[in-house]
Design a protein around this motif. Structure first.
Motif, mmCIF file in Angstrom:
data_model
loop_
_atom_site.group_PDB
_atom_site.id
_atom_site.type_symbol
_atom_site.label_atom_id
_atom_site.label_comp_id
_atom_site.label_asym_id
_atom_site.label_seq_id
_atom_site.Cartn_x
_atom_site.Cartn_y
_atom_site.Cartn_z
ATOM 1 N N VAL A 118 54.405 -35.537 -27.126
ATOM 2 C CA VAL A 118 53.635 -35.469 -25.887
ATOM 3 C C VAL A 118 52.155 -35.261 -26.198
ATOM 4 O O VAL A 118 51.277 -35.920 -25.608
ATOM 5 N N ASN A 119 51.860 -34.365 -27.130
ATOM 6 C CA ASN A 119 50.462 -34.130 -27.510
ATOM 7 C C ASN A 119 49.827 -35.393 -28.084
ATOM 8 O O ASN A 119 48.637 -35.680 -27.842
ATOM 9 N N TYR A 120 50.613 -36.153 -28.833
ATOM 10 C CA TYR A 120 50.108 -37.427 -29.369
ATOM 11 C C TYR A 120 49.793 -38.394 -28.234
ATOM 12 O O TYR A 120 48.747 -39.063 -28.231
ATOM 13 N N LEU A 121 50.676 -38.461 -27.234
ATOM 14 C CA LEU A 121 50.455 -39.379 -26.119
ATOM 15 C C LEU A 121 49.199 -39.015 -25.326
ATOM 16 O O LEU A 121 48.536 -39.894 -24.768
ATOM 17 N N LYS A 122 48.881 -37.737 -25.269
ATOM 18 C CA LYS A 122 47.668 -37.324 -24.545
ATOM 19 C C LYS A 122 46.418 -37.961 -25.140
ATOM 20 O O LYS A 122 45.448 -38.224 -24.425
ATOM 21 N N THR A 123 46.442 -38.201 -26.449
ATOM 22 C CA THR A 123 45.297 -38.842 -27.105
ATOM 23 C C THR A 123 45.451 -40.357 -27.152
ATOM 24 O O THR A 123 44.478 -41.079 -27.360
ATOM 25 N N PHE A 124 46.673 -40.840 -26.958
ATOM 26 C CA PHE A 124 46.968 -42.267 -27.127
ATOM 27 C C PHE A 124 46.800 -43.061 -25.839
ATOM 28 O O PHE A 124 46.266 -44.172 -25.842
ATOM 29 N N LYS A 157 75.528 -21.064 -30.213
ATOM 30 C CA LYS A 157 74.933 -21.867 -31.274
ATOM 31 C C LYS A 157 74.812 -21.068 -32.572
ATOM 32 O O LYS A 157 74.378 -19.909 -32.571
ATOM 33 N N HIS A 158 75.186 -21.722 -33.671
ATOM 34 C CA HIS A 158 75.019 -21.132 -34.991
ATOM 35 C C HIS A 158 73.552 -21.259 -35.417
ATOM 36 O O HIS A 158 72.773 -22.006 -34.818
ATOM 37 N N LYS A 159 73.190 -20.541 -36.473
ATOM 38 C CA LYS A 159 71.797 -20.540 -36.931
ATOM 39 C C LYS A 159 71.325 -21.950 -37.267
ATOM 40 O O LYS A 159 70.202 -22.341 -36.912
ATOM 41 N N SER A 160 72.172 -22.737 -37.936
ATOM 42 C CA SER A 160 71.777 -24.099 -38.309
ATOM 43 C C SER A 160 71.554 -24.970 -37.074
ATOM 44 O O SER A 160 70.660 -25.834 -37.060
ATOM 45 N N GLU A 161 72.344 -24.741 -36.021
ATOM 46 C CA GLU A 161 72.170 -25.498 -34.784
ATOM 47 C C GLU A 161 70.852 -25.122 -34.105
ATOM 48 O O GLU A 161 70.127 -25.991 -33.601
ATOM 49 N N ILE A 162 70.543 -23.838 -34.096
ATOM 50 C CA ILE A 162 69.300 -23.374 -33.471
ATOM 51 C C ILE A 162 68.090 -23.941 -34.213
ATOM 52 O O ILE A 162 67.103 -24.359 -33.592
ATOM 53 N N ILE A 163 68.175 -24.001 -35.522
ATOM 54 C CA ILE A 163 67.087 -24.572 -36.325
ATOM 55 C C ILE A 163 66.888 -26.046 -35.976
ATOM 56 O O ILE A 163 65.755 -26.515 -35.797
ATOM 57 N N ALA A 164 67.999 -26.792 -35.847
ATOM 58 C CA ALA A 164 67.907 -28.216 -35.508
ATOM 59 C C ALA A 164 67.350 -28.411 -34.100
ATOM 60 O O ALA A 164 66.505 -29.292 -33.863
ATOM 61 N N LEU A 165 67.804 -27.583 -33.145
ATOM 62 C CA LEU A 165 67.301 -27.672 -31.779
ATOM 63 C C LEU A 165 65.803 -27.365 -31.718
ATOM 64 O O LEU A 165 65.042 -28.052 -31.027
ATOM 65 N N ALA A 166 65.384 -26.335 -32.444
ATOM 66 C CA ALA A 166 63.965 -25.966 -32.460
ATOM 67 C C ALA A 166 63.122 -27.087 -33.062
ATOM 68 O O ALA A 166 62.030 -27.392 -32.566
ATOM 69 N N ALA A 167 63.628 -27.722 -34.126
ATOM 70 C CA ALA A 167 62.905 -28.831 -34.754
ATOM 71 C C ALA A 167 62.783 -30.011 -33.792
ATOM 72 O O ALA A 167 61.721 -30.652 -33.702
ATOM 73 N N ALA A 168 63.863 -30.287 -33.059
ATOM 74 C CA ALA A 168 63.831 -31.382 -32.083
ATOM 75 C C ALA A 168 62.840 -31.080 -30.967
ATOM 76 O O ALA A 168 62.107 -31.974 -30.503
ATOM 77 N N CYS A 169 62.784 -29.816 -30.531
ATOM 78 C CA CYS A 169 61.840 -29.424 -29.473
ATOM 79 C C CYS A 169 60.393 -29.537 -29.954
ATOM 80 O O CYS A 169 59.521 -30.023 -29.226
ATOM 81 N N ARG A 170 60.133 -29.092 -31.179
ATOM 82 C CA ARG A 170 58.774 -29.181 -31.739
ATOM 83 C C ARG A 170 58.319 -30.632 -31.825
ATOM 84 O O ARG A 170 57.177 -30.968 -31.481
ATOM 85 N N LEU A 171 59.214 -31.489 -32.300
ATOM 86 C CA LEU A 171 58.850 -32.898 -32.463
ATOM 87 C C LEU A 171 58.590 -33.556 -31.109
ATOM 88 O O LEU A 171 57.645 -34.350 -30.966
ATOM 89 N N ALA A 172 59.387 -33.219 -30.100
ATOM 90 C CA ALA A 172 59.165 -33.768 -28.757
ATOM 91 C C ALA A 172 57.828 -33.289 -28.198
ATOM 92 O O ALA A 172 57.070 -34.068 -27.602
ATOM 93 N N ALA A 173 57.518 -32.005 -28.388
ATOM 94 C CA ALA A 173 56.237 -31.465 -27.909
ATOM 95 C C ALA A 173 55.068 -32.135 -28.627
ATOM 96 O O ALA A 173 54.046 -32.451 -28.011
ATOM 97 N N ASN A 174 55.224 -32.358 -29.927
ATOM 98 C CA ASN A 174 54.181 -33.046 -30.691
ATOM 99 C C ASN A 174 53.992 -34.482 -30.206
ATOM 100 O O ASN A 174 52.867 -35.002 -30.186
#
Length: 273
Positions: free
Chosen positions: A127-133, A108-125
């Motif tokens: 889940v955290n939202y669902l815990k309150t929802f 993976k290139h740097k831009s791909e890693i950045i996109a993957l990390a952003a997708a992972c953060r958003l998915a984790a967020n």
């Protein structure tokens, strides 16, 4: 390096990787040679610059260059494609190519890693939202709809159909979300992921609604112990990745042994990936 004179790229994933263009299958074709490349669009896409006629111009181009052989991607080139293209390309031979682009995509290139990390953060967020929802009385489909809304509100889209599995449904790994209402105490399995700039995340979490029963607590701790055993096995075999060997079986066995020893081996129906 693979001594392939001309490659026809039809895989939507590979097309996106090479061109940055996202489109439905069969509406974009890419020809790659050692010195140049050519894109052929369906007129339905209306891209800029003006699209070339398709697929007529692709056939004309191939015949004009008097090719002997055209390599294609066997994992993406369908039987229908073969039937359609073969008479148009005669006497050009169609030949399957090795997985060249997939091998490039492994690193993976740097831009791909950045996109993957952003997708992972958003998915984790999410889940955290669902815990309150999530509340008792909601249906599994109510929660799935909340996930889709959350991703759209954050400039993303679901990477796949979200799975919300509650109560006994949480024991079905690839469950199709239904209308069961959430109860207390309940186990809720959340399997979701999102797409950011073409790159996907996929995470699965289990949460409890209300206080878990002693049996639920016991099973949760058992799976957590199996997870720890799998991670430990993975770390021990990490150096072997460099020579291309696969430690998948070793990792799966480490987790499976823990659960089997506790008497639940027959219920471990999902592979460790």
């Amino acid at each position: 390096q693979a001594h392939i004179p001309t490659l026809l790229v039809t895989s939507p994933t590979n097309l996106f990787y090479l061109t940055g263009i996202t489109c439905p299958p069969h509406e974009l074709r890419l020809i790659v040679t050692p010195t140049t490349h050519h894109l052929f669009y369906s007129p339905l896409l209306k891209p800029q610059p003006r699209p070339q006629p398709f697929p007529k111009s692709l056939t004309i181009w191939l015949n004009r260059h008097k090719l002997n052989t055209l390599h294609f991607e066997p994992q993406a080139f369908t039987v229908t494609d073969l039937i359609k293209f073969k008479p148009l390309l005669h006497p050009i031979r169609l030949k399957p190519a090795p997985t060249l682009i997939e091998n490039l995509r492994l690193i993976k290139h740097k831009s791909e890693i950045i996109a993957l990390a952003a997708a992972c953060r958003l998915a984790a967020n999410a889940v955290n939202y669902l815990k309150t929802f999530i509340q008792p009385g909601m249906t599994e489909k109510d929660i799935t709809w909340a996930v889709e809304q959350y991703f759209h509100q954050h400039n993303s889209t679901p990477a796949f159909s979200t799975i919300i599995a509650s109560g006994p449904n949480s024991a079905i790994p690839h469950y199709q979300t239904g209308n069961r209402k959430i109860k207390s105490p309940d186990i809720v399995l959340i399997d979701l992921g999102c797409k950011v700039k073409g790159y996907c995340s996929d995470i699965t979490r289990v949460i409890f609604i209300g206080s878990p029963t002693p049996q639920q607590h016991q099973l949760y701790d058992l799976v957590k112990s199996a997870h720890a055993a799998a991670l430990s096995a993975l770390k021990k075999t990490r150096p072997s990745y460099k020579d291309g060997s696969c430690s998948g079986q070793t990792t799966d066995r480490a987790a499976r042994n823990v659960i089997t020893a506790a008497g639940y081996g027959d219920h471990f129906v999902h592979g460790t990936g």
